[in-house]
Design a protein around this motif. Structure first.
Motif, PDB file in Angstrom:
ATOM      1  N   GLN A 147     -11.096  38.378  27.979  1.00 59.08           N
ATOM      2  CA  GLN A 147     -10.213  37.236  28.185  1.00 59.08           C
ATOM      3  C   GLN A 147     -10.230  36.291  26.987  1.00 59.08           C
ATOM      4  O   GLN A 147      -9.194  35.709  26.630  1.00 59.08           O
ATOM      5  CB  GLN A 147     -10.619  36.492  29.455  1.00 59.08           C
ATOM      6  CG  GLN A 147     -10.367  37.259  30.737  1.00 59.08           C
ATOM      7  CD  GLN A 147     -10.856  36.506  31.963  1.00 59.08           C
ATOM      8  OE1 GLN A 147     -11.645  35.548  31.862  1.00 59.08           O
ATOM      9  NE2 GLN A 147     -10.412  36.942  33.152  1.00 59.08           N
ATOM     10  N   VAL A 148     -11.389  36.162  26.372  1.00 59.79           N
ATOM     11  CA  VAL A 148     -11.489  35.302  25.179  1.00 59.79           C
ATOM     12  C   VAL A 148     -10.644  35.852  24.041  1.00 59.79           C
ATOM     13  O   VAL A 148      -9.908  35.119  23.365  1.00 59.79           O
ATOM     14  CB  VAL A 148     -12.963  35.152  24.762  1.00 59.79           C
ATOM     15  CG1 VAL A 148     -13.055  34.478  23.395  1.00 59.79           C
ATOM     16  CG2 VAL A 148     -13.729  34.348  25.792  1.00 59.79           C
ATOM     17  N   GLN A 149     -10.723  37.163  23.790  1.00 62.55           N
ATOM     18  CA  GLN A 149      -9.950  37.775  22.719  1.00 62.55           C
ATOM     19  C   GLN A 149      -8.452  37.674  22.997  1.00 62.55           C
ATOM     20  O   GLN A 149      -7.654  37.410  22.084  1.00 62.55           O
ATOM     21  CB  GLN A 149     -10.354  39.243  22.560  1.00 62.55           C
ATOM     22  CG  GLN A 149     -11.762  39.440  21.995  1.00 62.55           C
ATOM     23  CD  GLN A 149     -11.905  38.833  20.604  1.00 62.55           C
ATOM     24  OE1 GLN A 149     -10.991  38.883  19.784  1.00 62.55           O
ATOM     25  NE2 GLN A 149     -13.067  38.248  20.342  1.00 62.55           N
ATOM     26  N   LEU A 150      -8.047  37.860  24.241  1.00 52.40           N
ATOM     27  CA  LEU A 150      -6.637  37.726  24.578  1.00 52.40           C
ATOM     28  C   LEU A 150      -6.165  36.294  24.408  1.00 52.40           C
ATOM     29  O   LEU A 150      -5.069  36.037  23.908  1.00 52.40           O
ATOM     30  CB  LEU A 150      -6.408  38.191  26.020  1.00 52.40           C
ATOM     31  CG  LEU A 150      -4.972  38.115  26.538  1.00 52.40           C
ATOM     32  CD1 LEU A 150      -4.043  38.988  25.696  1.00 52.40           C
ATOM     33  CD2 LEU A 150      -4.911  38.511  28.004  1.00 52.40           C
ATOM     34  N   PHE A 151      -7.014  35.333  24.803  1.00 53.19           N
ATOM     35  CA  PHE A 151      -6.653  33.922  24.681  1.00 53.19           C
ATOM     36  C   PHE A 151      -6.535  33.530  23.206  1.00 53.19           C
ATOM     37  O   PHE A 151      -5.589  32.818  22.815  1.00 53.19           O
ATOM     38  CB  PHE A 151      -7.705  33.066  25.381  1.00 53.19           C
ATOM     39  CG  PHE A 151      -7.368  31.607  25.422  1.00 53.19           C
ATOM     40  CD1 PHE A 151      -6.638  31.079  26.467  1.00 53.19           C
ATOM     41  CD2 PHE A 151      -7.774  30.754  24.400  1.00 53.19           C
ATOM     42  CE1 PHE A 151      -6.321  29.729  26.505  1.00 53.19           C
ATOM     43  CE2 PHE A 151      -7.470  29.404  24.427  1.00 53.19           C
ATOM     44  CZ  PHE A 151      -6.730  28.896  25.479  1.00 53.19           C
ATOM     45  N   LEU A 152      -7.494  33.964  22.371  1.00 57.08           N
ATOM     46  CA  LEU A 152      -7.456  33.614  20.944  1.00 57.08           C
ATOM     47  C   LEU A 152      -6.248  34.242  20.249  1.00 57.08           C
ATOM     48  O   LEU A 152      -5.682  33.644  19.327  1.00 57.08           O
ATOM     49  CB  LEU A 152      -8.745  34.064  20.262  1.00 57.08           C
ATOM     50  CG  LEU A 152     -10.020  33.322  20.669  1.00 57.08           C
ATOM     51  CD1 LEU A 152     -11.233  33.915  19.962  1.00 57.08           C
ATOM     52  CD2 LEU A 152      -9.907  31.830  20.364  1.00 57.08           C
ATOM     53  N   ALA A 153      -5.851  35.434  20.692  1.00 58.18           N
ATOM     54  CA  ALA A 153      -4.668  36.051  20.099  1.00 58.18           C
ATOM     55  C   ALA A 153      -3.392  35.303  20.441  1.00 58.18           C
ATOM     56  O   ALA A 153      -2.410  35.347  19.684  1.00 58.18           O
ATOM     57  CB  ALA A 153      -4.565  37.506  20.545  1.00 58.18           C
ATOM     58  N   LYS A 154      -3.385  34.594  21.588  1.00 57.25           N
ATOM     59  CA  LYS A 154      -2.205  33.838  22.015  1.00 57.25           C
ATOM     60  C   LYS A 154      -2.187  32.405  21.493  1.00 57.25           C
ATOM     61  O   LYS A 154      -1.241  31.661  21.778  1.00 57.25           O
ATOM     62  CB  LYS A 154      -2.149  33.809  23.542  1.00 57.25           C
ATOM     63  CG  LYS A 154      -2.016  35.176  24.203  1.00 57.25           C
ATOM     64  CD  LYS A 154      -0.673  35.807  23.923  1.00 57.25           C
ATOM     65  CE  LYS A 154      -0.523  37.119  24.683  1.00 57.25           C
ATOM     66  NZ  LYS A 154       0.782  37.756  24.437  1.00 57.25           N
ATOM     67  N   VAL A 155      -3.209  32.011  20.730  1.00 57.39           N
ATOM     68  CA  VAL A 155      -3.285  30.616  20.246  1.00 57.39           C
ATOM     69  C   VAL A 155      -2.078  30.237  19.383  1.00 57.39           C
ATOM     70  O   VAL A 155      -1.530  29.135  19.539  1.00 57.39           O
ATOM     71  CB  VAL A 155      -4.617  30.396  19.488  1.00 57.39           C
ATOM     72  CG1 VAL A 155      -4.573  29.097  18.683  1.00 57.39           C
ATOM     73  CG2 VAL A 155      -5.774  30.355  20.460  1.00 57.39           C
ATOM     74  N   PRO A 156      -1.587  31.070  18.447  1.00 61.08           N
ATOM     75  CA  PRO A 156      -0.427  30.646  17.647  1.00 61.08           C
ATOM     76  C   PRO A 156       0.850  30.464  18.466  1.00 61.08           C
ATOM     77  O   PRO A 156       1.767  29.761  18.009  1.00 61.08           O
ATOM     78  CB  PRO A 156      -0.269  31.786  16.628  1.00 61.08           C
ATOM     79  CG  PRO A 156      -1.586  32.450  16.583  1.00 61.08           C
ATOM     80  CD  PRO A 156      -2.141  32.338  17.954  1.00 61.08           C
ATOM     81  N   CYS A 157       0.938  31.086  19.635  1.00 57.12           N
ATOM     82  CA  CYS A 157       2.146  30.991  20.461  1.00 57.12           C
ATOM     83  C   CYS A 157       1.915  29.913  21.525  1.00 57.12           C
ATOM     84  O   CYS A 157       1.448  30.193  22.637  1.00 57.12           O
ATOM     85  CB  CYS A 157       2.468  32.335  21.111  1.00 57.12           C
ATOM     86  SG  CYS A 157       2.700  33.663  19.921  1.00 57.12           S
ATOM     87  N   LYS A 158       2.252  28.701  21.181  1.00 60.01           N
ATOM     88  CA  LYS A 158       1.986  27.589  22.099  1.00 60.01           C
ATOM     89  C   LYS A 158       2.899  27.601  23.311  1.00 60.01           C
ATOM     90  O   LYS A 158       2.622  26.911  24.301  1.00 60.01           O
ATOM     91  CB  LYS A 158       2.115  26.265  21.363  1.00 60.01           C
ATOM     92  CG  LYS A 158       3.491  26.029  20.753  1.00 60.01           C
ATOM     93  CD  LYS A 158       3.518  24.710  20.003  1.00 60.01           C
ATOM     94  CE  LYS A 158       4.891  24.464  19.374  1.00 60.01           C
ATOM     95  NZ  LYS A 158       4.926  23.173  18.647  1.00 60.01           N
ATOM     96  N   GLU A 159       3.993  28.355  23.290  1.00 57.95           N
ATOM     97  CA  GLU A 159       4.901  28.416  24.429  1.00 57.95           C
ATOM     98  C   GLU A 159       4.517  29.511  25.418  1.00 57.95           C
ATOM     99  O   GLU A 159       5.167  29.652  26.457  1.00 57.95           O
ATOM    100  CB  GLU A 159       6.337  28.657  23.938  1.00 57.95           C
ATOM    101  CG  GLU A 159       6.861  27.578  23.005  1.00 57.95           C
ATOM    102  CD  GLU A 159       6.931  26.220  23.691  1.00 57.95           C
ATOM    103  OE1 GLU A 159       7.096  26.196  24.934  1.00 57.95           O
ATOM    104  OE2 GLU A 159       6.834  25.201  22.995  1.00 57.95           O
ATOM    105  N   ASP A 160       3.499  30.285  25.117  1.00 58.85           N
ATOM    106  CA  ASP A 160       3.073  31.338  26.024  1.00 58.85           C
ATOM    107  C   ASP A 160       2.450  30.740  27.280  1.00 58.85           C
ATOM    108  O   ASP A 160       1.760  29.714  27.233  1.00 58.85           O
ATOM    109  CB  ASP A 160       2.066  32.261  25.321  1.00 58.85           C
ATOM    110  CG  ASP A 160       1.832  33.537  26.090  1.00 58.85           C
ATOM    111  OD1 ASP A 160       0.957  33.539  26.979  1.00 58.85           O
ATOM    112  OD2 ASP A 160       2.516  34.535  25.806  1.00 58.85           O
ATOM    113  N   GLU A 161       2.691  31.375  28.436  1.00 58.13           N
ATOM    114  CA  GLU A 161       2.198  30.837  29.714  1.00 58.13           C
ATOM    115  C   GLU A 161       0.685  30.810  29.792  1.00 58.13           C
ATOM    116  O   GLU A 161       0.100  29.956  30.468  1.00 58.13           O
ATOM    117  CB  GLU A 161       2.746  31.674  30.869  1.00 58.13           C
ATOM    118  CG  GLU A 161       4.268  31.623  31.007  1.00 58.13           C
ATOM    119  CD  GLU A 161       4.768  32.462  32.152  1.00 58.13           C
ATOM    120  OE1 GLU A 161       3.905  33.126  32.804  1.00 58.13           O
ATOM    121  OE2 GLU A 161       5.990  32.474  32.409  1.00 58.13           O
ATOM    122  N   LEU A 162       0.015  31.719  29.101  1.00 57.22           N
ATOM    123  CA  LEU A 162      -1.434  31.783  29.165  1.00 57.22           C
ATOM    124  C   LEU A 162      -2.107  30.597  28.485  1.00 57.22           C
ATOM    125  O   LEU A 162      -3.164  30.122  28.938  1.00 57.22           O
ATOM    126  CB  LEU A 162      -1.923  33.094  28.530  1.00 57.22           C
ATOM    127  CG  LEU A 162      -3.438  33.352  28.549  1.00 57.22           C
ATOM    128  CD1 LEU A 162      -3.945  33.432  30.008  1.00 57.22           C
ATOM    129  CD2 LEU A 162      -3.782  34.619  27.787  1.00 57.22           C
TER     130      LEU A 162
END
Length: 353
Positions: A147-162
């Motif tokens: 979950q940490v790796q998935l969350f860090l990968a989504k950090v540049p996309c601030k509009e992502d629901e996660l």
């Protein structure tokens, strides 16, 4: 089109100040390109670093190559470096001076792009968001490693629901952005210090060598223009002579086969072409075509110029050169300093110090 080509050649062979102006113009174009670029990070664990680093390094490489193509001295430097010594000595210092000059101008636009990207921080956040140590942030204590790796990968996309409205995302993004700006300002400060030291320490060294390298590099660069002018003139006259020779020989064949016009009154008589036996210049006053009038002679002449250029001696008389080489095989050095001595009773003359 011809005016644009002439203007482009003028900018290519112009002075150092104009080349600096072209570099500033390319830097301004770089800023405009970066500001108009729409950045979209893929937000995938295995592609963020690849996309961010490619965007950070590949455009500067392309701008670096474009700057090398725009600078005419890069081609002159390579020609001077690969040219056989011949009668004109090669000074490695000239090639080094030209290389440093070309490299400084070519790196300007690339450094502008890299500094803009680092100060903006988007590329850096996209490239290194998955590499952040989660132990530095308390918000990841209740997450599994996946979950940490998935969350860090989504950090540049601030509009992502996660990661939308997540304090952890803002903390990681702020941390990476601050680190990127720190690196950018550090590189800027380093470049300023290096430029300041180079400017301050240059007078401490021998300025004569620097002036000699600068003078002879400009001499090698400007030597191409007087060489191109007679080449174009000779090629134009040679091509004109070949065309006249072709039509004259064609007319001779028509006469031999009896295909000449039977009736002269049907139309204006075709003007007589010059006889090829009258002379290689066709009676047009192009005396240089008498000496060089075949492809083999032209190729031999150009090969002699490339491999055995005349020595860089301003005081040498043209009569010293016979048959493609000097009568006196002693080659004068081109490292001697020449100054312009003005006498009140005589014309200005070049003297050696």
């Amino acid at each position: 089109m011809d005016k644009f080509h002439a203007l482009f050649q003028h900018f290519q062979s112009s002075s150092e100040s104009v080349m600096n102006g072209i570099c500033l113009l390319l830097a301004a174009v770089t800023v405009k390109l970066y500001s108009s670029f729409d950045f979209n990070c893929p937000c995938l664990a295995h592609y963020n670093a690849l996309y961010g680093l490619n965007l950070l390094l590949k455009p500067p490489a392309a701008l670096f190559l474009c700057s090398l193509l725009a600078n005419r001295q890069s081609v002159v430097m390579l020609e001077e470096w690969r040219r056989p010594a011949g009668y004109q000595r090669k000074d490695p210092g000239i090639s080094r001076y030209m290389f440093s000059s070309v490299l400084q101008r070519a790196l300007a636009t690339s450094l502008v792009w890299i500094l803009l990207a680092l100060l903006d921080g988007k590329c850096f956040v996209c490239a290194f968001s998955s590499s952040v140590d989660p132990d530095k942030f308390l918000d990841f204590a209740n997450m599994t490693p996946s979950q940490v790796q998935l969350f860090l990968a989504k950090v540049p996309c601030k509009e992502d629901e996660l990661v939308r409205d997540s304090p952890a995302r803002k903390a990681v993004s702020r941390y990476l952005r601050c680190l990127s700006q720190a690196i950018g300002w550090g590189i800027t400060l380093l470049l300023a210090v290096v430029a300041f030291l180079a400017r301050c320490l240059r007078p401490c060294f021998d300025q004569t060598v620097l002036l000699q390298r600068r003078y002879w590099s400009n001499c090698v660069d400007l030597e191409q223009k007087p060489f191109d002018e007679p080449c174009c003139e000779h090629a134009r006259d040679f091509a004109h002579r070949c065309v006249l020779h072709f039509f004259a020989s064609t007319q001779s064949e028509m006469r031999a086969r009896g295909l000449r016009r039977a009736s002269v009154g049907r139309g204006p008589e075709t003007p007589e072409m010059p006889d090829p036996r009258e002379g290689l210049d066709g009676g047009s006053g192009k005396a240089h075509l008498r000496a060089v009038s075949s492809q083999e002679q032209v190729d031999r002449l150009l090969g002699t110029w490339y491999s055995s250029k005349p020595p860089l001696d301003l005081m040498a008389s043209p009569g010293l050169w016979v048959g493609g080489g000097p009568r006196n095989q002693a080659i004068p050095t081109h490292r001697r300093v020449r100054t312009l001595a003005v006498s009140p009773r005589k014309m200005p003359a070049l003297t050696r110090v």
